[in-house]
Design an enzyme around this catalytic site. Structure first.
Site, PDB file in Angstrom:
ATOM      1  N   CYS A 149      -0.667 -39.643 -17.786  1.00  0.00           N
ATOM      2  CA  CYS A 149      -1.613 -38.886 -16.964  1.00  0.00           C
ATOM      3  C   CYS A 149      -1.362 -37.399 -17.221  1.00  0.00           C
ATOM      4  O   CYS A 149      -0.213 -36.980 -17.368  1.00  0.00           O
ATOM      5  CB  CYS A 149      -1.402 -39.211 -15.480  1.00  0.00           C
ATOM      6  SG  CYS A 149      -2.144 -37.999 -14.362  1.00  0.00           S
TER       7      CYS A 149
ATOM      8  N   TYR B 210     -19.125 -38.858 -14.538  1.00  0.00           N
ATOM      9  CA  TYR B 210     -17.901 -39.011 -15.339  1.00  0.00           C
ATOM     10  C   TYR B 210     -17.353 -40.411 -15.189  1.00  0.00           C
ATOM     11  O   TYR B 210     -17.326 -40.962 -14.079  1.00  0.00           O
ATOM     12  CB  TYR B 210     -16.855 -38.007 -14.841  1.00  0.00           C
ATOM     13  CG  TYR B 210     -15.525 -38.038 -15.560  1.00  0.00           C
ATOM     14  CD1 TYR B 210     -15.439 -37.724 -16.920  1.00  0.00           C
ATOM     15  CD2 TYR B 210     -14.348 -38.364 -14.885  1.00  0.00           C
ATOM     16  CE1 TYR B 210     -14.207 -37.725 -17.582  1.00  0.00           C
ATOM     17  CE2 TYR B 210     -13.115 -38.353 -15.538  1.00  0.00           C
ATOM     18  CZ  TYR B 210     -13.054 -38.038 -16.887  1.00  0.00           C
ATOM     19  OH  TYR B 210     -11.849 -38.034 -17.530  1.00  0.00           O
TER      20      TYR B 210
ATOM     21  N   ASP C 148      -9.562 -40.974 -23.825  1.00  0.00           N
ATOM     22  CA  ASP C 148      -8.101 -40.884 -24.036  1.00  0.00           C
ATOM     23  C   ASP C 148      -7.797 -40.284 -25.416  1.00  0.00           C
ATOM     24  O   ASP C 148      -8.276 -39.224 -25.735  1.00  0.00           O
ATOM     25  CB  ASP C 148      -7.451 -42.259 -23.844  1.00  0.00           C
ATOM     26  CG  ASP C 148      -7.384 -42.677 -22.372  1.00  0.00           C
ATOM     27  OD1 ASP C 148      -7.477 -41.796 -21.508  1.00  0.00           O
ATOM     28  OD2 ASP C 148      -7.259 -43.880 -22.094  1.00  0.00           O
TER      29      ASP C 148
ATOM     30  N   ASP D  78     -14.163 -40.543 -20.636  1.00  0.00           N
ATOM     31  CA  ASP D  78     -12.770 -40.279 -20.999  1.00  0.00           C
ATOM     32  C   ASP D  78     -12.380 -41.233 -22.120  1.00  0.00           C
ATOM     33  O   ASP D  78     -12.252 -42.442 -21.910  1.00  0.00           O
ATOM     34  CB  ASP D  78     -11.900 -40.524 -19.746  1.00  0.00           C
ATOM     35  CG  ASP D  78     -10.438 -40.213 -19.957  1.00  0.00           C
ATOM     36  OD1 ASP D  78     -10.014 -40.007 -21.112  1.00  0.00           O
ATOM     37  OD2 ASP D  78      -9.710 -40.182 -18.945  1.00  0.00           O
TER      38      ASP D  78
ATOM     39  N   ASN E  57     -10.442 -29.418 -14.463  1.00  0.00           N
ATOM     40  CA  ASN E  57     -10.256 -30.749 -13.875  1.00  0.00           C
ATOM     41  C   ASN E  57      -9.610 -30.609 -12.503  1.00  0.00           C
ATOM     42  O   ASN E  57      -8.418 -30.332 -12.398  1.00  0.00           O
ATOM     43  CB  ASN E  57      -9.371 -31.581 -14.809  1.00  0.00           C
ATOM     44  CG  ASN E  57      -9.035 -32.944 -14.232  1.00  0.00           C
ATOM     45  OD1 ASN E  57      -9.666 -33.407 -13.286  1.00  0.00           O
ATOM     46  ND2 ASN E  57      -8.034 -33.586 -14.823  1.00  0.00           N
TER      47      ASN E  57
ATOM     48  N   ASP F 256      -2.463 -45.478 -15.693  1.00  0.00           N
ATOM     49  CA  ASP F 256      -3.169 -44.699 -16.724  1.00  0.00           C
ATOM     50  C   ASP F 256      -2.180 -44.300 -17.815  1.00  0.00           C
ATOM     51  O   ASP F 256      -1.840 -43.136 -17.971  1.00  0.00           O
ATOM     52  CB  ASP F 256      -3.777 -43.458 -16.035  1.00  0.00           C
ATOM     53  CG  ASP F 256      -4.556 -42.584 -16.988  1.00  0.00           C
ATOM     54  OD1 ASP F 256      -5.026 -43.088 -18.031  1.00  0.00           O
ATOM     55  OD2 ASP F 256      -4.704 -41.383 -16.686  1.00  0.00           O
TER      56      ASP F 256
ATOM     57  N   GLU G 238      -6.568 -29.025 -19.588  1.00  0.00           N
ATOM     58  CA  GLU G 238      -5.925 -29.909 -18.610  1.00  0.00           C
ATOM     59  C   GLU G 238      -4.741 -29.245 -17.915  1.00  0.00           C
ATOM     60  O   GLU G 238      -4.002 -28.456 -18.533  1.00  0.00           O
ATOM     61  CB  GLU G 238      -5.475 -31.193 -19.327  1.00  0.00           C
ATOM     62  CG  GLU G 238      -4.703 -32.192 -18.480  1.00  0.00           C
ATOM     63  CD  GLU G 238      -5.521 -32.837 -17.335  1.00  0.00           C
ATOM     64  OE1 GLU G 238      -6.198 -32.116 -16.593  1.00  0.00           O
ATOM     65  OE2 GLU G 238      -5.431 -34.071 -17.184  1.00  0.00           O
TER      66      GLU G 238
ATOM     67  N   HIS H 140     -14.479 -36.996 -23.988  1.00  0.00           N
ATOM     68  CA  HIS H 140     -13.375 -36.093 -24.305  1.00  0.00           C
ATOM     69  C   HIS H 140     -12.254 -36.889 -24.924  1.00  0.00           C
ATOM     70  O   HIS H 140     -12.008 -38.042 -24.583  1.00  0.00           O
ATOM     71  CB  HIS H 140     -12.929 -35.261 -23.095  1.00  0.00           C
ATOM     72  CG  HIS H 140     -12.336 -35.990 -21.933  1.00  0.00           C
ATOM     73  ND1 HIS H 140     -11.050 -36.504 -21.937  1.00  0.00           N
ATOM     74  CD2 HIS H 140     -12.848 -36.276 -20.712  1.00  0.00           C
ATOM     75  CE1 HIS H 140     -10.807 -37.061 -20.767  1.00  0.00           C
ATOM     76  NE2 HIS H 140     -11.881 -36.959 -20.003  1.00  0.00           N
TER      77      HIS H 140
ATOM     78  N   GLU I  37      -8.173 -36.386 -26.367  1.00  0.00           N
ATOM     79  CA  GLU I  37      -7.067 -35.493 -26.040  1.00  0.00           C
ATOM     80  C   GLU I  37      -5.998 -35.443 -27.124  1.00  0.00           C
ATOM     81  O   GLU I  37      -5.931 -36.312 -28.003  1.00  0.00           O
ATOM     82  CB  GLU I  37      -6.459 -35.887 -24.691  1.00  0.00           C
ATOM     83  CG  GLU I  37      -5.709 -37.199 -24.690  1.00  0.00           C
ATOM     84  CD  GLU I  37      -5.625 -37.833 -23.291  1.00  0.00           C
ATOM     85  OE1 GLU I  37      -6.603 -37.741 -22.521  1.00  0.00           O
ATOM     86  OE2 GLU I  37      -4.579 -38.425 -22.976  1.00  0.00           O
TER      87      GLU I  37
ATOM     88  N   ARG J 152      -9.884 -32.197 -25.361  1.00  0.00           N
ATOM     89  CA  ARG J 152      -8.999 -31.960 -24.213  1.00  0.00           C
ATOM     90  C   ARG J 152      -7.637 -31.562 -24.760  1.00  0.00           C
ATOM     91  O   ARG J 152      -7.095 -32.243 -25.640  1.00  0.00           O
ATOM     92  CB  ARG J 152      -8.882 -33.222 -23.361  1.00  0.00           C
ATOM     93  CG  ARG J 152      -7.683 -33.192 -22.411  1.00  0.00           C
ATOM     94  CD  ARG J 152      -7.708 -34.300 -21.387  1.00  0.00           C
ATOM     95  NE  ARG J 152      -6.370 -34.686 -20.980  1.00  0.00           N
ATOM     96  CZ  ARG J 152      -6.099 -35.587 -20.047  1.00  0.00           C
ATOM     97  NH1 ARG J 152      -7.087 -36.193 -19.400  1.00  0.00           N
ATOM     98  NH2 ARG J 152      -4.862 -35.900 -19.746  1.00  0.00           N
TER      99      ARG J 152
HETATM  100  C1  LIG Z   1      -9.027 -36.859 -15.753  1.00  0.00           C
HETATM  101  C2  LIG Z   1      -8.118 -37.998 -16.023  1.00  0.00           C
HETATM  102  O1  LIG Z   1      -7.831 -38.023 -17.398  1.00  0.00           O
HETATM  103  C3  LIG Z   1      -8.806 -39.327 -15.696  1.00  0.00           C
HETATM  104  O2  LIG Z   1      -8.521 -40.314 -16.383  1.00  0.00           O
HETATM  105  O3  LIG Z   1      -9.593 -39.355 -14.751  1.00  0.00           O
HETATM  106  C4  LIG Z   1      -6.800 -37.964 -15.207  1.00  0.00           C
HETATM  107  C5  LIG Z   1      -7.018 -37.799 -13.740  1.00  0.00           C
HETATM  108  C6  LIG Z   1      -5.801 -38.057 -12.860  1.00  0.00           C
HETATM  109  O4  LIG Z   1      -4.922 -38.857 -13.232  1.00  0.00           O
HETATM  110  O5  LIG Z   1      -5.748 -37.521 -11.758  1.00  0.00           O
HETATM  111  C7  LIG Z   1      -5.912 -36.862 -15.797  1.00  0.00           C
HETATM  112  O6  LIG Z   1      -6.076 -35.707 -15.408  1.00  0.00           O
HETATM  113  O7  LIG Z   1      -5.074 -37.174 -16.653  1.00  0.00           O
HETATM  114 MG   LIG Z   2      -7.774 -39.805 -18.321  1.00  0.00          MG
END
Ligand SMILES: C[C@](O)(C(=O)O)[C@H](CC(=O)O)C(=O)O
Ligand SMILES: [Mg+2]
Length: 295
Positions: A123, A44, A88, A86, A210, A59, A188, A113, A115, A158
């Site tokens: 996040c 991943y 986004d 990811d 996750n 993030d 999520e 994925h 979202e 997602r």
């Molecule tokens: C899975 C996730 O999208 C990521 O970017 O790794 C994050 C992980 C995290 O911030 O712990 C998410 O769950 O949004």
């Molecule tokens: Mg993410």
């Protein structure tokens, strides 16, 4: 659909060989090599990871497609495992989402994925998330599926609906996303195992859990998640969090003690580093090509 169109490669093949499939986040090419040699069958690339580790950013939707592609190329170049990326919110409207899909496939990713948060995303495990309407997310998925140049590339939807709309919202949205062409669901910030049970029973596609640490989801075991029908388990940042704690310990020791000597035993040795890298084969190649007679 002809036989040729039935997906059997990449993430699909990994899932056929291991269920639930453990997918581990790799922060860079070398981490990918260690994970592959440890026995994982899928990798991943975390959006948070690219933002935090490569760019020193939170993030919060500040990374670009190109920055992610660069990391994808590096990881894919170092490992033969399928890579889930990811994406986004897809980095734009329908046409840009199409471009994202084509570029990720060209870079060697096996799946992405996308979202249903608004573009100014958060996040998934933090408060303050806002979602686009299900119809708008369905359009994102349609655009992604339509752009796919490789039938084996997985478009995973997602949904961040659990916090605001509960399990019914997750299931309702999942149905619409599946109709739009999504083949797997990333549920999520699920907060208990019964919710996974309800979701996996209802949605008719493989569901990803996750297990990010310090988040909303308890760290269920593989067995518990298997019993709840979960098909894929993600550990997006686990190794990276541990790497950070180790690095900090080393920085502190060198700074405060004036030596790293006490920590050497906890470090990966040169020999082990080289073993994962396949270093010796490179050296032998040089010897073969140019002889061993250099000093
Ligand atoms: C899975 C996730 O999208 C990521 O970017 O790794 C994050 C992980 C995290 O911030 O712990 C998410 O769950 O949004
Ligand atoms: Mg993410």
């Amino acid at each position: 659909m002809t036989d040729r169109d039935i997906p059997t490669k990449g993430l699909w093949r990994a899932l056929a060989g291991e269920r639930p499939l453990q997918i581990v986040g790799v922060i860079n090419a070398y981490a990918a090599m260690m994970a592959e040699q440890t026995g994982f069958r899928a990798l991943y690339l975390s959006g948070a990871g690219v933002a935090n580790a490569s760019l020193g950013l939170p993030d919060l939707g500040m990374t670009t497609l190109n920055e992610v592609l660069e990391e994808v190329r590096r990881i894919v170049g170092a490992s033969s495992l399928p890579l889930l990326v990811d994406a986004d919110t897809g980095w734009g409207g329908a046409l840009m989402i199409g471009r994202t899909v084509r570029e990720l496939i060209r870079a060697g990713a096996a799946a992405m994925h996308i979202e249903d948060q608004v573009a100014a995303k958060r996040c998934g495990h933090r408060p303050g998330k806002a979602l686009v309407p299900a119809a708008e997310m369905a359009d994102r998925i349609k655009a992604a599926v339509d752009a796919r140049t490789d039938r084996n590339f997985v478009i995973m939807a997602r949904t961040d609906a659990m916090a605001g709309e509960g399990v019914e919202g997750v299931i309702d949205r999942a149905g619409r996303y599946r109709e739009a062409g999504a083949e797997m669901l990333f549920a999520e910030a699920v907060t208990n195992i019964d919710q996974y049970r309800l979701i996996t029973a209802a949605v008719g596609m493989p569901v990803l859990a996750n297990l990010t640490e310090f988040g909303m989801t308890p760290l269920y075991s593989r067995e518990e998640l298997a019993a709840a029908g979960v098909a894929l388990i993600l550990y997006p940042l686990s190794a990276w969090r541990a790497m950070n704690a180790a690095a900090l310990q080393v920085f502190r020791a060198i700074r405060h003690d004036g030596t790293q000597a006490a920590l050497v035993d906890s470090m990966q040795s040169r020999a082990e580093l080289y073993r994962f890298l396949g270093y010796y084969a490179y050296e032998e190649q040089l010897d073969r090509l140019f002889g061993k007679d250099k000093p």
